[in-house]
Scaffold this motif. Structure first.
Motif, short mmCIF file in Angstrom:
data_model
loop_
_atom_site.label_atom_id
_atom_site.label_comp_id
_atom_site.label_asym_id
_atom_site.label_seq_id
_atom_site.Cartn_x
_atom_site.Cartn_y
_atom_site.Cartn_z
N ASN A 59 0.82 -1.21 0.00
CA ASN A 59 0.00 0.00 0.00
C ASN A 59 0.85 1.25 0.00
O ASN A 59 0.32 2.36 0.03
N ASP A 60 2.18 1.07 -0.02
CA ASP A 60 3.08 2.21 0.01
C ASP A 60 3.26 2.75 -1.41
O ASP A 60 3.73 2.03 -2.30
N ARG A 61 2.91 4.00 -1.60
CA ARG A 61 2.93 4.58 -2.96
C ARG A 61 4.31 4.58 -3.56
O ARG A 61 4.50 4.17 -4.71
N LEU A 62 5.30 5.04 -2.81
CA LEU A 62 6.65 5.16 -3.38
C LEU A 62 7.28 3.80 -3.63
O LEU A 62 7.98 3.61 -4.63
N LEU A 63 7.04 2.84 -2.76
CA LEU A 63 7.56 1.50 -3.01
C LEU A 63 6.86 0.88 -4.21
O LEU A 63 7.47 0.14 -4.99
N GLY A 64 5.57 1.19 -4.37
CA GLY A 64 4.86 0.73 -5.55
C GLY A 64 5.44 1.33 -6.82
O GLY A 64 5.57 0.64 -7.84
N GLU A 65 5.80 2.62 -6.76
CA GLU A 65 6.45 3.25 -7.90
C GLU A 65 7.78 2.58 -8.22
O GLU A 65 8.13 2.38 -9.39
N ALA A 66 8.51 2.25 -7.17
CA ALA A 66 9.80 1.58 -7.36
C ALA A 66 9.61 0.25 -8.08
O ALA A 66 10.33 -0.07 -9.03
N ALA A 67 8.64 -0.52 -7.63
CA ALA A 67 8.38 -1.82 -8.25
C ALA A 67 7.95 -1.66 -9.70
O ALA A 67 8.35 -2.44 -10.58
N SER A 68 7.15 -0.64 -9.97
CA SER A 68 6.66 -0.42 -11.34
C SER A 68 7.77 0.00 -12.28
O SER A 68 7.66 -0.19 -13.50
N SER A 69 8.84 0.57 -11.72
CA SER A 69 9.93 1.06 -12.57
C SER A 69 11.04 0.04 -12.78
O SER A 69 12.06 0.35 -13.40
N LEU A 70 10.84 -1.17 -12.28
CA LEU A 70 11.85 -2.22 -12.47
C LEU A 70 12.02 -2.54 -13.95
O LEU A 70 11.05 -2.55 -14.72
N VAL A 71 13.25 -2.80 -14.34
CA VAL A 71 13.52 -3.26 -15.70
C VAL A 71 13.13 -4.73 -15.78
O VAL A 71 13.63 -5.56 -15.02
N ARG A 72 12.24 -5.06 -16.69
CA ARG A 72 11.70 -6.41 -16.76
C ARG A 72 12.16 -7.17 -18.01
O ARG A 72 11.55 -8.15 -18.41
N GLN A 73 13.21 -6.67 -18.60
CA GLN A 73 13.76 -7.35 -19.78
C GLN A 73 15.21 -7.75 -19.51
O GLN A 73 15.96 -7.05 -18.83
N ILE A 74 15.59 -8.88 -20.07
CA ILE A 74 16.98 -9.34 -19.95
C ILE A 74 17.87 -8.49 -20.84
O ILE A 74 17.50 -8.21 -21.98
N PRO A 75 19.07 -8.07 -20.41
CA PRO A 75 19.62 -8.32 -19.07
C PRO A 75 19.00 -7.37 -18.06
O PRO A 75 18.80 -6.19 -18.33
#
Length: 201
Positions: A59-75
């Protein structure tokens, strides 16, 4: 609450002798987010690369933003690269968020109506939680605080970080802060040399 928020609150509360640089704190906050993402099994580390594992439940907005900004492609992204990318102005983002949720307030100094403002923490459950973690000398929070210049009040030789992935993140944060300090020192030297050239002209 998250480790990053607790770190920000500790930084505000402890008022270290030397001013904590916004860049140093931003890098440490970005590292704290990685540690929370690891704890929530949102990511794993393959060496020093952040591998997305599942969608976050936070429910933490900033941690949610962090997760959403993860690079999800190799490498996948290296921790060090994440710190510099995610850490840009991150301290300001946490300050703004805590202000908006009423956990930070502006206190005006002096009697002048337009005098300088000072940010102060209000008594809140979030502050109590952060201070409880600090009093317990949690090794991860203590290590992150030490990076930005806030030594632990009591050193417990038995308290150490045993998780290899978390240790990798802490080392990356330390190295990034040292690199930032080297950049600062280089700029001071360059500016001094430039000033000397003008004085000698």
């Amino acid at each position: 609450m998250t480790t990053a928020r607790d770190l920000f609150i500790i930084t505000m509360d402890k008022e270290p002798e030397r001013s904590v640089g916004q860049g140093d704190l931003s890098l440490a906050l970005a590292g704290a987010e990685v540690i929370d993402l690891l704890a929530g099994e949102v990511i794993t580390l393959d060496g020093d690369r952040m591998t997305p594992a599942r969608q976050p439940a936070t429910n933490d907005r900033l941690l949610g933003e962090a997760a959403s900004s993860l690079v999800r492609q190799i490498p996948y992204e290296r921790v060090q690269d994440w710190l510099w990318r995610r850490g840009r102005d991150l301290a300001k983002a946490y300050q703004t968020d805590l202000e908006q949720t009423g956990q930070l307030t502006r206190q005006r100094r002096g009697r002048l109506p337009f005098g300088p403002d000072r940010m102060e923490l209000v008594d809140s459950p979030a502050r109590s939680r952060a201070m409880h973690r600090w009093a317990a000398d949690e090794p991860v929070l203590a290590a992150l605080a030490e990076v930005v210049g806030i030594p632990a009040e009591e050193t417990d030789d038995n308290a150490s970080v045993e998780d290899e992935a978390v240790t990798t993140v802490l080392v990356a944060v330390h190295d990034a802060v040292m690199e930032l300090e080297a950049v600062r020192q280089r700029r001071v030297i360059e500016n001094a040399a430039f000033a000397n050239i003008w004085r000698g002209a």
